[in-house]
Design an enzyme around this catalytic site. Sequence first.
Site: not given
Lengths: 279, 279
Positions: A200, A131, A173
């Site tokens: 993801e 992330s 994401h």
Amino acid sequence: MEKEENIRLIIIGGGEDKRTDKEILKKVVALSGGDQANIAVITTATNYPLEVGEEYKRIFYDLGVNKVDTINIASRKEANQRQVIRSLQNTNCIFFVGGDQLRISSILGGTEFHSFIKSRLEEGLIVAGTSAGASMMSEVMVVEGDEEDAPRKCTVKMAPGMGFLKGVIIDQHFNQRGRIGRLLGAVAQNPYALGIGIDEDTAIIINDKNELKVIGSGVITIVDGKNINYTNISEQYPDEPLAITNVNVHILPTRYKYSLVNRSAIVYEPQTKEEEDNK
Amino acid sequence: MEKEENIRLIIIGGGEDKRTDKEILKKVVALSGGDQANIAVITTATNYPLEVGEEYKRIFYDLGVNKVDTINIASRKEANQRQVIRSLQNTNCIFFVGGDQLRISSILGGTEFHSFIKSRLEEGLIVAGTSAGASMMSEVMVVEGDEEDAPRKCTVKMAPGMGFLKGVIIDQHFNQRGRIGRLLGAVAQNPYALGIGIDEDTAIIINDKNELKVIGSGVITIVDGKNINYTNISEQYPDEPLAITNVNVHILPTRYKYSLVNRSAIVYEPQTKEEEDNK
């Protein structure tokens, strides 16, 4: 792409599976030396360093590593302290958790800790991140931008990243948050940089030849602007929607490879399902 | 692209502005003849035909048209009735509201009403549609598919559309609902078809030379698969993520044009803001 290939980076699009088969975190462990692995979990990006650090510690120990240290560097002062760096002497893998990529760059950028990681990358240290820990890998990183909206010219905010991987802009994401528009906007600003959107529970593993391999349950989206023949990005009216023609896009799922040097996909030749499963 | 150019279709990505400047609906009215316009609003797609019909009726009358009829054809029997078709003799524009595109195709497809529209399209009738009324325009339409997820091979459900526009697959609410994955999946199945993703409050106006022009506040995303050099779409394991290399993508905002015949963008040459505003 196995260990002998000199893996440098493992860049995860966030939301990696932590409960069932843990494919990606298992791969982090395997590439870092398996039961010999010493992993340092850097919790600088998150506002919940204790909880997040403990969670990864538990998972990595469950996966059989030798040692896990969680390191919460919360200030530039700490990032310059010798004892922090001394504690990393036997580390095989530095793992950056998610949170805010600007915390990573503003607290760690240009410190002794940063220099240490850069120098050790050449010597076999693996740097992994998920992330925010993925976004910060490149020289320029996306900080924020509109999601699920028409791409507009100047709504993508970028900042200098940690520079572990050159010539790319990473977004994470990716399909889950509708981020194609902001990545296109970022690439249009300088098509020198290749855009890589990582879903993801999906990761790219990068070796020292700058080849990447995809693992995980989603896909990566490569946005190559080298053939763009028109864009309105540099014109007046910054809030206007973006125009851009002739962007080259590749979608690559698990096991596919891509050369960042040649900007070309290395197509996976499917074998039988059984052979694959045994890999 | 003005009225004398023989506009055939106005395809709106849903969510067109109905309260402030109403740019797109204003354009529908202008192209249909302004104060001479006779518009028939077809509410077949929606479960709320009265409410939706009344809303468009009010807006179109507010915009100064001559006449608005709302027509709720709810069965194939009605769609074959002569009096429905007779009531359309003086109509300049048939406007399809949003809802479920399968209601449009299953109730109207292959009926007298469908034949009547097709024949009148050649003679100057404008067909407009928003949301489901946009999707149904093509020969093959997207019925449903995963949004905000990695593109997978067989998760896009398609069905025969109304065939008013050949050689394309249209998707709507495009960036707002993260639909790039499903459009890529649709195009990969047959790159003969050009994918056109239309944002909310955005429309394409298509003339009889098969040139489109963009209007509205968002962008359109053109997905051209003609140069795809690899895809795994036809291989085993239908639930696997999609692989696809070398897709050509264009992002076009308001005022840009694209030729569906040559598959090439016709780049808008910006003028001064004032000239633009006076256009």
